[in-house]
Design a protein around this motif. Structure first.
Motif, PDB file in Angstrom:
ATOM      1  N   LYS A 215      54.511 -52.642 -18.769  1.00 14.57           N
ATOM      2  CA  LYS A 215      55.053 -52.255 -20.153  1.00 14.57           C
ATOM      3  C   LYS A 215      55.617 -53.555 -21.192  1.00 14.57           C
ATOM      4  CE  LYS A 215      56.924 -49.629 -23.117  1.00 14.57           C
ATOM      5  NZ  LYS A 215      56.350 -48.362 -23.607  1.00 14.57           N
TER       6      LYS A 215
ATOM      7  N   THR B  17      65.281 -51.940 -14.890  1.00 19.80           N
ATOM      8  CA  THR B  17      65.627 -50.628 -15.878  1.00 19.80           C
ATOM      9  C   THR B  17      64.478 -50.144 -16.447  1.00 19.80           C
ATOM     10  OG1 THR B  17      67.934 -51.250 -15.960  1.00 19.80           O
ATOM     11  CG2 THR B  17      66.895 -49.604 -17.234  1.00 19.80           C
TER      12      THR B  17
ATOM     13  N   LYS C 227      62.722 -46.286 -15.778  1.00 22.03           N
ATOM     14  CA  LYS C 227      62.733 -45.345 -16.954  1.00 22.03           C
ATOM     15  C   LYS C 227      61.229 -45.074 -17.084  1.00 22.03           C
ATOM     16  CE  LYS C 227      66.308 -46.932 -20.099  1.00 22.03           C
ATOM     17  NZ  LYS C 227      66.460 -47.807 -21.278  1.00 22.03           N
TER      18      LYS C 227
ATOM     19  N   SER D  43      60.841 -42.384 -14.490  1.00 19.97           N
ATOM     20  CA  SER D  43      61.377 -41.136 -14.581  1.00 19.97           C
ATOM     21  C   SER D  43      60.927 -40.356 -16.048  1.00 19.97           C
ATOM     22  CB  SER D  43      62.947 -41.440 -14.845  1.00 19.97           C
ATOM     23  OG  SER D  43      63.253 -42.272 -15.710  1.00 19.97           O
TER      24      SER D  43
ATOM     25  N   ILE E 187      60.846 -41.587 -19.146  1.00 13.60           N
ATOM     26  CA  ILE E 187      61.663 -41.903 -20.185  1.00 13.60           C
ATOM     27  C   ILE E 187      60.632 -42.631 -21.175  1.00 13.60           C
ATOM     28  CG2 ILE E 187      63.443 -43.113 -21.390  1.00 13.60           C
ATOM     29  CD1 ILE E 187      65.064 -42.229 -18.727  1.00 13.60           C
ATOM     30  N   LEU E 188      59.857 -43.623 -20.552  1.00 15.75           N
ATOM     31  CA  LEU E 188      59.126 -44.529 -21.177  1.00 15.75           C
ATOM     32  C   LEU E 188      57.462 -44.410 -20.706  1.00 15.75           C
ATOM     33  CD1 LEU E 188      60.826 -47.898 -21.200  1.00 15.75           C
ATOM     34  CD2 LEU E 188      60.659 -46.475 -23.131  1.00 15.75           C
ATOM     35  N   TYR E 189      56.668 -44.610 -21.949  1.00 13.05           N
ATOM     36  CA  TYR E 189      55.063 -44.540 -21.323  1.00 13.05           C
ATOM     37  C   TYR E 189      54.981 -46.127 -21.195  1.00 13.05           C
ATOM     38  CZ  TYR E 189      53.464 -39.958 -23.174  1.00 13.05           C
ATOM     39  OH  TYR E 189      53.252 -38.725 -23.299  1.00 13.05           O
TER      40      TYR E 189
ATOM     41  N   ARG F 160      56.014 -35.826 -18.353  1.00 10.69           N
ATOM     42  CA  ARG F 160      57.094 -35.033 -18.563  1.00 10.69           C
ATOM     43  C   ARG F 160      57.250 -33.573 -18.320  1.00 10.69           C
ATOM     44  NH1 ARG F 160      57.869 -38.305 -24.141  1.00 10.69           N
ATOM     45  NH2 ARG F 160      58.591 -40.447 -23.356  1.00 10.69           N
TER      46      ARG F 160
ATOM     47  N   LYS G 204      58.001 -29.872 -16.768  1.00  8.57           N
ATOM     48  CA  LYS G 204      59.276 -29.007 -16.284  1.00  8.57           C
ATOM     49  C   LYS G 204      59.384 -29.439 -14.912  1.00  8.57           C
ATOM     50  CE  LYS G 204      61.817 -24.907 -16.411  1.00  8.57           C
ATOM     51  NZ  LYS G 204      61.635 -23.698 -16.423  1.00  8.57           N
TER      52      LYS G 204
ATOM     53  N   LYS H 134      60.484 -32.786 -13.793  1.00  4.56           N
ATOM     54  CA  LYS H 134      62.001 -32.619 -14.203  1.00  4.56           C
ATOM     55  C   LYS H 134      63.121 -31.979 -13.381  1.00  4.56           C
ATOM     56  CE  LYS H 134      61.151 -33.668 -19.017  1.00  4.56           C
ATOM     57  NZ  LYS H 134      61.677 -33.291 -20.465  1.00  4.56           N
TER      58      LYS H 134
ATOM     59  N   PHE I  34      63.879 -34.385  -9.879  1.00  2.00           N
ATOM     60  CA  PHE I  34      64.390 -35.735  -9.695  1.00  2.00           C
ATOM     61  C   PHE I  34      65.697 -35.829 -10.622  1.00  2.00           C
ATOM     62  CE2 PHE I  34      63.916 -38.548 -13.527  1.00  2.00           C
ATOM     63  CZ  PHE I  34      63.459 -37.709 -14.337  1.00  2.00           C
TER      64      PHE I  34
ATOM     65  N   ILE J 136      68.195 -39.089 -12.595  1.00  2.00           N
ATOM     66  CA  ILE J 136      68.448 -40.430 -12.777  1.00  2.00           C
ATOM     67  C   ILE J 136      69.911 -40.656 -13.373  1.00  2.00           C
ATOM     68  CG2 ILE J 136      67.651 -40.249 -15.246  1.00  2.00           C
ATOM     69  CD1 ILE J 136      66.668 -43.157 -14.945  1.00  2.00           C
TER      70      ILE J 136
ATOM     71  N   MET K  21      72.617 -43.384 -14.770  1.00  2.00           N
ATOM     72  CA  MET K  21      72.610 -44.537 -15.408  1.00  2.00           C
ATOM     73  C   MET K  21      73.916 -44.888 -15.711  1.00  2.00           C
ATOM     74  SD  MET K  21      69.753 -44.310 -18.527  1.00  2.00           S
ATOM     75  CE  MET K  21      68.181 -44.095 -18.118  1.00  2.00           C
TER      76      MET K  21
ATOM     77  N   LYS L 137      75.559 -44.796 -19.066  1.00  2.00           N
ATOM     78  CA  LYS L 137      75.571 -43.656 -19.986  1.00  2.00           C
ATOM     79  C   LYS L 137      75.815 -42.622 -19.351  1.00  2.00           C
ATOM     80  CE  LYS L 137      71.715 -46.114 -21.929  1.00  2.00           C
ATOM     81  NZ  LYS L 137      70.361 -46.416 -21.836  1.00  2.00           N
TER      82      LYS L 137
ATOM     83  N   ASP M 214      70.700 -46.490 -11.647  1.00  2.00           N
ATOM     84  CA  ASP M 214      70.698 -47.561 -12.233  1.00  2.00           C
ATOM     85  C   ASP M 214      72.088 -48.141 -12.558  1.00  2.00           C
ATOM     86  OD1 ASP M 214      69.760 -49.737 -13.741  1.00  2.00           O
ATOM     87  OD2 ASP M 214      69.740 -48.731 -15.606  1.00  2.00           O
TER      88      ASP M 214
ATOM     89  N   MET N 283      66.257 -36.675 -22.252  1.00  2.00           N
ATOM     90  CA  MET N 283      64.673 -36.736 -21.862  1.00  2.00           C
ATOM     91  C   MET N 283      64.148 -36.225 -20.498  1.00  2.00           C
ATOM     92  SD  MET N 283      62.487 -39.759 -23.402  1.00  2.00           S
ATOM     93  CE  MET N 283      62.332 -39.208 -24.810  1.00  2.00           C
ATOM     94  N   THR N 284      65.411 -36.612 -19.441  1.00  2.00           N
ATOM     95  CA  THR N 284      64.894 -36.093 -18.164  1.00  2.00           C
ATOM     96  C   THR N 284      65.134 -34.761 -17.911  1.00  2.00           C
ATOM     97  OG1 THR N 284      66.928 -37.061 -17.467  1.00  2.00           O
ATOM     98  CG2 THR N 284      65.081 -38.799 -17.334  1.00  2.00           C
TER      99      THR N 284
END
Lengths: 334, 270
Positions: free
Chosen positions: A11, A64, A68, A71, A73-75, A91, A93, A96, A99, A101, A103, A106, A181, B107-108
């Motif tokens: 990435k 992280t 991400k 999970s 969140i990031l490509y 992504r 359903k 999701k 699993f 996550i 943080m 957050k 995380d 998003m998750t």
């Protein structure tokens, strides 16, 4: 087959620099020089079901970012990942639903409402039946000892209590895979320990696969048999944490306490002096010479106490961090 | 995410829970709720003074009588209630979700992300005075104009309000999505805020070119004018079709732009 498979995952992020001062800011407003940072670079690993794996690495090492990507969140920029049969960044359903996550920095809880409202919200999001929800909620609140706190506004809870609620909110749907995380960041030692005990128990009981990142060595040492150490976006070690020092097998630490003052000069021939105050000394010596050197030290100096130790894990990891990426590859077990 | 009936049902249920949680949150801060209510009422009254002046003077603007003007103003006020109630809080917070990384957690979740950031909060203080004032104005003007108070007429008006609500969402949310690239979107919000006020007056006071842009390109003038034009029976065939087409098209554009943006999401630092 492994539950998590990662192959040559990378990435990159683009960013720009701004030098100090107003003039530079003005210049930046018109033209910015774009730079590329490779946050994660071609990492590969596989994790089996029920494993608890620790991710260690300094700030900005890519821990992280890896979580991400796993999970969704990031490509990624390139590479592949498969988490229980799904490509995370699609992504889906169904993915999701299975699993979670957590943080540490957050929150998913509604600040102004009691935690049970946020938990109920998750119950509806994850489409959990009433009976199953009540059962899991009872179990988790009991394990974390927060049953009495469910009706208290989240903003009135302590950081430790809030983290426990965050964990419950993340585990209420019984995820197969959990990404944690820095779940103990900012917590006091007792709260850290309680959360560690809970995670250990939860993993044993549910056989959930867990990836945990933490700055606290105790978290990883306590919970994870296997540790993946990342530095500058690359995996530099993958294996048992206690065996990190075998990469540097040649050294041992000896701690000396004297009855009379011993000058530093007198010790210099026996090894590298790490600490010295006249009456005490800590030295790093060659493992192969350990017997011979120990005998010589005991014979020559007025010793009150003498201990031999392995190099601390932290020190071994620090040595891994300090070396450059290319040499890491040759050191790594992977 | 595929659109199935059970998914729609789930999202409707989630909206109800979001609204309930927002209300519960409001009730925790009584002073904030009442001050919001008072502020919006005062703001509303200051706007109404203009309306009263126009009404007293009895001026016709491009063939629009003062009573018809009241239909426009009433509809505008109703649309403000809908906007502040459903969208405002969510749009204000949107760039913050990107900046703070809370979007990562959303998003998750197995729920439409666009739905979650668009409808997570419902405001209860701002819409109340606007809704009361807006409905009162429309009912009064309706009576004075002698428009037949039939059920079909009422259903039609509510239908066009719904169409306008979808267009409002699309037109005002689309620029917010730019925050995926720009991260801060305060200036974008301010520009839109000013454009929104174009709805304060009937579209007939604007030149033809501006009216066309405001109806068909960036349909900001659609929002107040369509329900009002329907009620005062000035609807022609093109506008009639546009009432159905505009929400579908604008929602499609927003959805496509959203998908593109989410794919490029780079998340905030941990």
């Amino acid at each position: 087959m492994s539950i998590i498979q990662v192959e040559r995952l990378s990435k990159s992020f683009s960013y720009y620099e701004k030098e100090l001062g107003f003039k530079k800011s003005l210049k930046n407003l018109v033209k910015r020089k774009s730079l590329i940072k490779e946050a994660v670079s071609e990492i590969s690993f596989a994790i089996e079901q029920g494993e608890m794996v620790g991710f260690l690495g300094p700030n900005g090492s890519g821990k992280t970012t890896t979580l991400k990507m796993l999970s969704g969140i990031l490509y990624p920029t390139s590479g592949q990942a498969n988490v229980f049969g799904y490509v995370p960044w699609e992504r889906k359903k169904e993915f999701k639903m299975q699993f979670s996550i957590v943080m540490g920095q957050k929150s998913q809880l509604w600040w102004d409402l009691p935690a049970n409202e946020s938990l109920y919200l998750n119950k509806c999001i994850y489409e959990i039946e009433d009976k199953a929800y009540n059962l899991v909620l009872d179990e988790l609140t009991e394990m974390l000892d927060v049953k009495d706190l469910l009706n208290i506004q989240v903003r009135r809870l302590s950081l430790g209590e809030r983290m426990k609620m965050e964990l419950i909110a993340s585990l209420i749907h019984r995820p197969k895979v959990i990404f944690l995380d820095e779940p103990t960041i900012g917590l006091d030692l007792i709260s850290q320990k309680r959360i560690r005990e809970f995670l250990k128990h939860y993993n044993q009981q549910t056989k959930a696969t867990v990836i945990l990142t933490s700055h606290y060595m105790a978290d990883i040492e306590d919970l994870c048999k296997r540790t993946i150490i990342i530095n500058q976006g690359k995996i530099v070690y993958d294996g048992d944490l206690r065996r990190v020092n075998e990469l540097f097998h040649a050294k041992k630490i000896i701690k000396l306490q004297f009855t009379d003052e011993v000058p530093m000069q007198a010790l210099i021939d026996y090894g590298v002096i790490i600490q010295h105050d006249g009456m005490n000394a800590v030295m790093e010596i060659d493992k192969h010479d350990l017997q011979r050197l120990s005998k010589m030290i005991l014979d020559r100096f007025p010793i009150l106490d003498f201990t031999i130790e392995d190099i601390p894990v932290e020190q071994g990891i620090e040595s891994l961090y300090q070396k450059d990426g290319v040499r890491h590859e040759s050191l790594a077990e992977v | 995410m595929s659109i199935s009936l059970s998914e729609i049902r789930k999202h409707v249920r989630m909206f109800y829970i979001f609204a309930k949680n927002s209300l519960l949150g409001y009730m925790e801060y009584k002073a904030n709720f009442y001050s919001g209510l008072i502020m919006e009422t005062v703001f509303l009254f200051s706007k109404l003074i203009y309306i009263v002046f126009v009404f007293r003077l009895g001026i016709e603007i491009n063939g629009i009588s003062p009573d018809e003007m009241m239909i426009f103003t009433g509809t505008f006020t109703i649309m403000i209630a809908i906007y502040t109630g459903l969208f405002m809080d969510n749009f204000y917070r949107f760039a913050g979700h990107i900046r703070n990384g809370t979007l990562d957690l959303y998003m998750t979740k197995p729920l439409s992300l666009q739905f979650m950031v668009s409808f997570r909060r419902v405001n209860f203080a701002f819409p109340i005075p606007n809704l009361i004032a807006g409905i009162t104005m429309v009912v009064l003007a309706w009576k004075r104009l002698g428009i037949e108070p039939s059920l079909i007429h009422l259903a039609g008006y509510i239908g066009v309000i719904l169409s306008s609500t979808v267009v409002t969402y699309s037109v005002l949310f689309l620029p917010q999505i730019l925050a995926f690239w720009t991260v801060k979107s305060g200036a974008i919000f301010d520009i839109l805020d000013k454009c929104w006020d174009l709805n304060n007056m009937p579209m007939y006071i604007y030149p033809k070119w501006l009216r066309r842009i405001g109806l068909y390109v960036v349909p900001i003038l659609f929002i107040t004018n369509m329900p009002s034009v329907y009620l005062i029976e000035r609807l022609d065939l093109v506008l009639g079709i546009w009432i159905f087409a505009a929400p579908v098209l604008s929602l499609l554009v927003v959805r496509m732009f959203w998908k593109l943006a989410v794919k490029r999401y780079e998340s905030a630092s941990s």
